[in-house]
Write an enzyme that holds these catalytic residues in place. Structure first.
Site, PDB file in Angstrom:
ATOM      1  NE  ARG A  82      -3.260  41.761 -33.868  1.00  0.00           N
ATOM      2  CZ  ARG A  82      -2.013  42.168 -33.732  1.00  0.00           C
ATOM      3  NH1 ARG A  82      -1.273  41.713 -32.762  1.00  0.00           N
ATOM      4  NH2 ARG A  82      -1.484  43.008 -34.585  1.00  0.00           N
ATOM      5  NE  ARG A  88       1.226  42.475 -28.400  1.00  0.00           N
ATOM      6  CZ  ARG A  88       2.487  42.375 -28.037  1.00  0.00           C
ATOM      7  NH1 ARG A  88       3.349  43.292 -28.390  1.00  0.00           N
ATOM      8  NH2 ARG A  88       2.886  41.369 -27.315  1.00  0.00           N
ATOM      9  CG  HIS A 175       2.773  33.069 -23.669  1.00  0.00           C
ATOM     10  ND1 HIS A 175       3.511  32.001 -24.097  1.00  0.00           N
ATOM     11  CD2 HIS A 175       1.545  32.932 -24.251  1.00  0.00           C
ATOM     12  CE1 HIS A 175       2.762  31.243 -24.892  1.00  0.00           C
ATOM     13  NE2 HIS A 175       1.574  31.799 -25.005  1.00  0.00           N
TER      14      HIS A 175
HETATM   15  P1  NAD Z   1     -11.652  29.753 -28.224  1.00  0.00           P
HETATM   16  O1  NAD Z   1     -12.128  30.929 -29.038  1.00  0.00           O
HETATM   17  O2  NAD Z   1     -11.772  28.375 -28.787  1.00  0.00           O
HETATM   18  O3  NAD Z   1     -12.385  29.772 -26.791  1.00  0.00           O
HETATM   19  C1  NAD Z   1     -12.629  30.923 -26.041  1.00  0.00           C
HETATM   20  C2  NAD Z   1     -13.955  30.715 -25.341  1.00  0.00           C
HETATM   21  O4  NAD Z   1     -14.172  31.801 -24.426  1.00  0.00           O
HETATM   22  C3  NAD Z   1     -15.155  30.686 -26.300  1.00  0.00           C
HETATM   23  O5  NAD Z   1     -15.887  29.475 -26.126  1.00  0.00           O
HETATM   24  C4  NAD Z   1     -15.989  31.902 -25.872  1.00  0.00           C
HETATM   25  O6  NAD Z   1     -17.394  31.710 -26.011  1.00  0.00           O
HETATM   26  C5  NAD Z   1     -15.575  32.039 -24.415  1.00  0.00           C
HETATM   27  N1  NAD Z   1     -15.845  33.345 -23.815  1.00  0.00           N
HETATM   28  C6  NAD Z   1     -15.614  34.573 -24.329  1.00  0.00           C
HETATM   29  N2  NAD Z   1     -16.007  35.504 -23.441  1.00  0.00           N
HETATM   30  C7  NAD Z   1     -16.499  34.864 -22.350  1.00  0.00           C
HETATM   31  C8  NAD Z   1     -17.064  35.259 -21.108  1.00  0.00           C
HETATM   32  N3  NAD Z   1     -17.201  36.563 -20.805  1.00  0.00           N
HETATM   33  N4  NAD Z   1     -17.447  34.297 -20.224  1.00  0.00           N
HETATM   34  C9  NAD Z   1     -17.333  33.003 -20.523  1.00  0.00           C
HETATM   35  N5  NAD Z   1     -16.791  32.556 -21.691  1.00  0.00           N
HETATM   36  C10 NAD Z   1     -16.403  33.476 -22.587  1.00  0.00           C
HETATM   37  O7  NAD Z   1     -10.138  30.068 -27.875  1.00  0.00           O
HETATM   38  P2  NAD Z   1      -9.042  29.031 -27.316  1.00  0.00           P
HETATM   39  O8  NAD Z   1      -8.236  28.517 -28.446  1.00  0.00           O
HETATM   40  O9  NAD Z   1      -9.656  28.100 -26.375  1.00  0.00           O
HETATM   41  O10 NAD Z   1      -8.093  30.057 -26.524  1.00  0.00           O
HETATM   42  C11 NAD Z   1      -8.592  30.706 -25.371  1.00  0.00           C
HETATM   43  C12 NAD Z   1      -7.617  31.806 -24.922  1.00  0.00           C
HETATM   44  O11 NAD Z   1      -6.408  31.197 -24.498  1.00  0.00           O
HETATM   45  C13 NAD Z   1      -7.233  32.792 -26.037  1.00  0.00           C
HETATM   46  O12 NAD Z   1      -7.111  34.086 -25.475  1.00  0.00           O
HETATM   47  C14 NAD Z   1      -5.881  32.272 -26.490  1.00  0.00           C
HETATM   48  O13 NAD Z   1      -5.099  33.285 -27.088  1.00  0.00           O
HETATM   49  C15 NAD Z   1      -5.314  31.793 -25.162  1.00  0.00           C
HETATM   50  N6  NAD Z   1      -4.237  30.801 -25.228  1.00  0.00           N
HETATM   51  C16 NAD Z   1      -3.217  30.971 -24.345  1.00  0.00           C
HETATM   52  C17 NAD Z   1      -2.181  30.046 -24.303  1.00  0.00           C
HETATM   53  C18 NAD Z   1      -1.089  30.222 -23.285  1.00  0.00           C
HETATM   54  O14 NAD Z   1      -0.032  29.615 -23.432  1.00  0.00           O
HETATM   55  N7  NAD Z   1      -1.299  30.999 -22.255  1.00  0.00           N
HETATM   56  C19 NAD Z   1      -2.178  28.967 -25.189  1.00  0.00           C
HETATM   57  C20 NAD Z   1      -3.257  28.815 -26.063  1.00  0.00           C
HETATM   58  C21 NAD Z   1      -4.293  29.749 -26.076  1.00  0.00           C
END
Ligand code: NAD
Length: 312
Positions: A82, A88, A175
């Site tokens: 975000r 949201r 979550h």
């Molecule tokens: P980040 O920004 O470091 O990585 C996200 C990646 O996705 C980037 O490298 C971006 O280029 C890539 N991306 C975006 N659109 C894409 C597409 N269409 N095809 C391929 N790649 C694409 O973020 P992060 O810290 O790695 O987090 C990733 C996601 O996981 C976020 O949505 C975050 O909120 C979520 N997350 C969830 C949990 C959980 O418990 N479920 C925990 C941590 C993070």
């Protein structure tokens, strides 16, 4: 070493750390990674492959688009966080679009894959993945509960000052801030948490668990946690690849379990080669049932928005 292939879509903080973790553990035969940032993903593949060689792991790491096929498990972490000024719902719809484009890009070449979703908002993204892929519910699940349980275990240790490595904590629900930590099902070296700490002390741990992610976001200043999310995801990947039948809290579609229909939420699930093989129904007390209902209604708000604005 098994003969399995793991795909990772979205190689940012979580995706790259997951690849690193699987590679140095030698969890699979091959890891193939995909991201919009093509040069960065090439760099990551080289770096992680070299780490695997340093650890004498046999896992091969690739970022070649043509290799992204016939994966056994695919983890999707693609998405945006975000930004200031975004609601949201804006995040929800943006990440839903990304989820849809990821599936149209990879699904056909990976006819037998089990998908683990990590992108947020987690439960709504699992719902999106199920709808866009039309896959059966056992093949699309989400990672959050192992992470939330690990956070709870951390805060229990912080409170007690002992028990490291022997704390088995349980969290279910969506979550979000209204996830449902389960002190009654939590033990320290086999002893019930409720026999060790007072209600007030447990409430404090529950509160910290719910806000454990936000605490890290605040300290980091930019981005969110990734070591524990990535390691937690690696456990789910390994349980599926090795058909262990391990029970882990995972986000799955409920169809009557716990009294809910057509909603995704975190519940204990037996994982194996078919993915989410069996949902375990815990006997939870009235207080936790109410909290679970509350958590479900937060998820439903998001999935209702998806149904009215995205799946039209
Ligand atoms: P980040 O920004 O470091 O990585 C996200 C990646 O996705 C980037 O490298 C971006 O280029 C890539 N991306 C975006 N659109 C894409 C597409 N269409 N095809 C391929 N790649 C694409 O973020 P992060 O810290 O790695 O987090 C990733 C996601 O996981 C976020 O949505 C975050 O909120 C979520 N997350 C969830 C949990 C959980 O418990 N479920 C925990 C941590 C993070």
């Amino acid at each position: 070493m098994n003969n399995k292939k793991v795909g990772i879509v979205g190689v940012g903080n979580v995706g790259a750390t997951l690849a690193f973790s699987l590679a140095i553990k030698g969890s699979c035969n091959k890891i193939v990674m995909k991201d919009l940032r093509e040069e960065i993903v090439q760099a990551m593949a080289l770096d992680i492959s070299q780490a695997a060689n340093a650890s004498k792991s046999k896992t091969v790491v690739s970022a070649n688009a043509s290799d992204f096929k016939d994966c056994d498990v695919i983890v999707i972490t693609a998405g945006i966080p975000r930004k200031p000024g975004m609601s949201r719902d804006d995040l929800l719809l943006t990440n839903a679009k990304i989820m849809q484009s990821v599936f149209s890009d990879i699904q056909q070449d990976n006819p037998n894959a089990i998908y683990i979703i990590v992108s947020n908002p987690l439960d709504a993204m699992v719902y999106t993945a199920l709808k866009v892929s039309k896959l059966p519910k056992n093949r699309v699940l989400g990672m959050a509960g192992i992470l939330d349980s690990a956070r709870m275990a951390h805060f229990i240790y912080e409170k007690l000052g002992y028990g490291e490595g022997k704390i088995d904590a349980k969290v279910m629900g969506g979550h979000g801030d209204d996830m449902v930590p389960l002190p009654n099902y939590t033990t320290v070296d086999g002893k019930k948490l409720t026999e060790i700490l007072s209600d007030e002390e447990i409430d404090e741990i529950v509160h910290k668990t719910k806000h454990g992610g936000a605490q890290i976001v605040k300290l980091l200043g930019t981005g969110s946690a990734y070591y524990a999310p990535a390691y937690s995801t690696s456990l789910m990947v390994e349980a599926i690849l090795n058909d262990t039948k391990e029970v882990y809290p995972s986000a799955v579609l409920l169809e009557g379990e716990y009294g809910y229909e057509n909603i995704v939420a975190g519940v204990p699930v037996q994982l194996g080669s078919k993915g989410a093989e069996k949902i375990i129904e815990l006997d939870i007390n009235e207080k936790r049932q109410k909290e679970f209902a509350n958590s479900i209604s937060s998820v439903k708000e998001l999935t209702d928005t998806l149904d009215s604005k995205f799946f039209v």
